[in-house]
Design an enzyme around this catalytic site. Sequence first.
Site, PDB file in Angstrom:
ATOM      1  CD  GLU A 159      62.004  -9.575   3.022  1.00 19.21           C
ATOM      2  OE1 GLU A 159      62.700  -9.208   2.061  1.00 19.21           O
ATOM      3  OE2 GLU A 159      60.923 -10.177   2.887  1.00 19.21           O
TER       4      GLU A 159
ATOM      5  CD  GLU B 127      62.224 -13.522   0.676  1.00 24.99           C
ATOM      6  OE1 GLU B 127      62.120 -13.291   1.893  1.00 24.99           O
ATOM      7  OE2 GLU B 127      61.256 -13.541  -0.116  1.00 24.99           O
TER       8      GLU B 127
END
Length: 1023
Positions: A290, A184
Amino acid sequence: MIKNKLKRFFAVLMIVMLLGSLLPPMVGAAEADFDNLIVGSAKKPSEGGALQIVDSGGQMTLGDKNGNPIQLRGMSTHGLQWFPGILNENAFSALANDWDSNAIRLAMYVGEDGYATSPDVIKQRVIDGIELAKANNMYVIVDWHVHAPGDPNADVYSGAMDFFEDISTLYPNDPNIIYELANEPSSNSNGGPGLTNDAAGWQAVKDYAQPIVNMLRDNGNENLIIVGSPNWSQRPDLAADNPIEDDNTIYTVHFYSGTHAPASDSTDRENVMSNARYALENGLALFSSEWGTSEASGNNGPFLDEADVWLDFLNENNISWTNWSLTNKNETSASFMPFELRKQAATDLDPGDDQVWAPEELSVSGEYVRARIKGISYEPIDRTPREDYSDVIWDFEDGTTQGFGQNADSPNEITVTNENNALQISGLNTSNDVSEGNYWANARLSADSWGTSIDVLGAEQLTMDVIVDEPTTVSIAAIPQGPSAGWANPTRAIQVTPDDFVDQGDGTYKAVLTISKADSPSLETIASSPDDNTMNNIVLFVGTENANVVSLDNISVSGNRLVPENPIVHAELGEATLPSDFENDTRQGWVWHAESGVKNALTIEEANGSKALSWDFAYPEVKPSDDWASAPRLDFWKDDLTRGDNDYVTFDLYLDPVRASEGAISINLTTQPPDAGYWAQASDTFEIDLTALDSASQTDSGLYHYEVKIDLNTITSIEDATQLRNMILIFADVESDFAGRAFVDNVSFESKPVQVVTKPEVVSGKVILNTDDINNVKDSGELVVDVQEEDQVQVDLTAEQVQLLKDKGVKITIKNKETTVTIPSVNLPDGDVSINVTEVTDITDSENAVSFIVDLTINNGDTIEFDEPVILTFRVDTSKVDDTENLEVRYYNKVTGKWETVGGTYEDSFITVEINHFSIYGVFEANTTTDPGDGTTDPGDGTTDPGDGTTDPGDGTNDPEDDSGEDDDNPDVVDVDKDKDSDDDKDLPATSTSMFNWLAIGLIILLAGTILAFYVRRKRLLE
C-alpha cells in the site's frame, strides 16, 4: 603551475561529485533523471507461476517459479464494505489489459463495519475478487485489513485463523493467491487496543502471525505471505531483527509520498525509506502492498515528484507494489474522479463494455499510477476545465448599426443602415468579386465606432446570417482587430451560394456564412493570445454576384474556452469558537472538509431571527456508490477539543428546500483524534425524513427547523479527555432529491440533564414510557414520570427499558397527585415490569390517615426486597393534623393486620421516608388509633420489641432467623433523617442500626492498623 591548477580543479570536482552522491534524490527531478521509472511490462501469473523469495545478487527479493526476479505492480481496492462496485469483469479487465497490472489487492477491512460485522457478505466479495483476478491473469492479494484497532490480537480479529483456513481450503496452494495477514498494525485504539512502535509491538505482530503461517504451511499451502509491522507498516527494520520463521514470508512497507520523505541510507529509524533500506541490508524481502501519492491522510497533493523518487527506489530494488486505491471517493489518493456538486459526476467503477476508463475519468493520481504500472512515461492530459461556447457579438436588436459604417479605405461607396433589426448594406452592385482571393476589390465596412470589446479566448470561427431578397452568391472576408492583433490579411474569402439560402416566408432568404480562424489569421491571434484576447473591431469585405442590397445579422464568435472559475467568496473564517452562534458574522472556524462533496460559498445568513452558517446544495439524481461522496461535510478544528463530561453535539438546522419530496438526509458526526487512528465516528445519527416535511416544525419565514442532537457517548473509541483535534458534520444523501439551502446555528457540546421529566399519555390508568426519554437522562440521573393529574397509575416498562435503566444507573420517579415514589433501577426485576400506585380506602383505620393511602406493587404484588432504599413522599392533609411533630409514615402488616411505624421527615405539607420493599403505606398522626404511646407498635403481638428494636420470636412469625417466608411482607424499615430532638425512649424500627455500621468501621480501622504495624516492623527488621 598549469598542472597544479588542473590537479586542484579535478580534486574540487571529485569532492563535489562525492558530496552530490551522498545527497538524497532531489524532489522535483524530471522523469529522465531516474533510471528505474521506465520499465518493462509486468510478468503475469500465467508466466510467473508460484511466487517465491530468492537471493538476487546478495539481496532477498521476490522471484517467479523459476527463481528469476519478478516485480508485481498493480492497485489496491478501497474497503470492500464501502466500495464493492469495483468487483466487476470490466474493471478487472481494464486493470489487466489497459493498465497492464499483474496484481490486485483486495482490502478486506475487518473492523469498521467490515468482515467482523458481515462475515458472509464480505467473504463472498473476497471470493468474487479472487475469481475475477484469476480470470484476468493477475495475482491477487487477500488482505486481512488490520486498521482500527491497530493490534491484530484484538478481539475483532479473532476470526483470522478460520478465515485464512477457509480461503486456503477453497483455493489450496493456488499460485495466484498471496495472503496478507496484517495490513497496518499500529497504536490505533479505535474499536480496541493498539500496539507500540517498538520491538514489543513487533513481537505482538509476530505472535499473531506465526500460528497462521504455520497453519497454512501445515495444510500444504506454499503461497507467498505478506506481514505488516508496527506504526502502520513503517517498521520492517523491527522484523529484520526478529523475523518470522518461514522461507516464503515477505514484509510490507507502506508510505505516502506527501508525508514520508526519501532517505539515502539505513540509519534513521524515524524515516520509512531508511527502515526499508535497513530491512533489505539485513536479509528481508520487501513488498509495498500500500502506497499513495497523497499525504498519509489520503488528502492533499498529489505529490508526484516525491512519488517518482519512491518508485525509482522500489523498482531499483525489485520491490513489488500496489497503489491505494481503486475508488471514486473524494480524496487525492483515489484513482477515479469523485462527485463534486455542479462540477462533475463520480467516475463509474465499471468502465463499461469497452473495458477502458478514459483519461478524464481518472484522477491525476490514477492517471499517474496507470503510467507507472505500465512502465511508460507519464504524460498528463490537460485538465483545464473548458466549454464550447457561441456568443452573439452584434445582433442589431437596438435599431442601430452598432458601430458599423463604411470603412475609410473601401474602394466602393456603400450605405450602412439598420433595417428590420439587421445591418443592411446598400450599393453593392459595383462590388461584384465573389472569388476567394480578390476580396480586395469589394466594399469594406467596419465597426470603428462600436466603442466596446469582447473576450474571444478560444474562438475558432465567426458566423453571421446573410439575408437577401433573392438567392445569390455572397462572398465575405474578415479581419477581427484588437490590442493583440492589428491588421493581418485574410487567407481567403468565404462564399454562400444560392443553394445555401432558405426561404424565410417573409420575402427574404437567409444563409449562414462561417469564417474559421484558418480563414482569418487575426481571429486565431486574438483567440490564442497569452496577454489579451479582446476584440474591439472587425473589418468585413463584402461582394455579391448580382445583388445590390445584402443584410447581415447575428454576427457571432464560437469556439472552446476555459471555463471561468467563479470565485467562491466565503464569510470571514474567524476564530474557532464553540458554542458557535455566528453572531459576529464569521464562520467561527467552520470550513469545508477536504472530502466534502460540496465546496461552494459558506456565508452567514439570517435564520429564525438569528445569524447562521449557510450554504446551498443539491444531491445528484444519479447516486454515487458512496452515499457520503455527495455529502456536504463541515469541518471544525479547535485546540484542546475534548468530549469532557459532555454527552451530545447539538445544533439548530434549518432547511429551505427548492425540491424535497423523496428520501432522507442522514447527519453523521465523526472526529479525527490521533490516539484513535485519526477516525472516531459516532454510531448515533440524526435522520431527516424528507417525505414527512409537513410534520416538521416551521419558522415564521417558512424554514423547516430541526433540533439536531447526536450522542457523543456512541463514539466508543475515545475517552472523555481524548484530544479530538477536529469534528466533522456529514449531511449524507439517502436516496433523496433535496435541492435548496441549509442553515446551521448554535453548534455546541451539551451534557445530558441529570433529571428528565416526561409527561406521558395515560390511557385507562396505564402509562407506556418512551425509550428516548430514558436515553436522554444522564447516567446515574433521574427519569421523572409526571402524572400529577392522576390519583393512581400503572407504569409499564419493557424488558429492554428495564435493562437500559439499569445500565445507565437511572432512578425512576413516579409523581401522581398525592404521592411521589423514587425507585433506583437496581431494585427492578429483570424482564417486563409493571409498577402500580393504587389508592386504598377499605383498610383498617383508613379514616384516621392524614394522607392518601397507597398500595405500591411491582408486577401485581411480587415481593421484592430492595437492594437500595426507595424514597416515598406523601402530600399531607394538614387540616386533619393537630401537631406535625407527631406525623409518621406507617405500613400495613398484612400478617398481623396492624399498622407499623416506618418514620419519615415532614416539611411544608409533605413527609418523606425511605422504604425497602413495596406494601401499603399511609401517613398518620401519632397517639391516634394503634399507637401505644411510645411511637412503636404493641410488642405483645410479636411485631416489634421496644426493648431491643428487633422482632419478638415468641410466635415465630417475625423471627429474623426464620426462613419459612411466611412473613415476607414484614420489612426491615429505615427511618431517614430521624428528628434529632426525638425522645430517647423511642426505638428504631426493625432494622440494622447505625451502631452496627460504627462497629464494622471500627473493625476495618483496627485491621488496617494491624497490617500497617506489621509492615513497618518487617521493614525495620529488613533494614
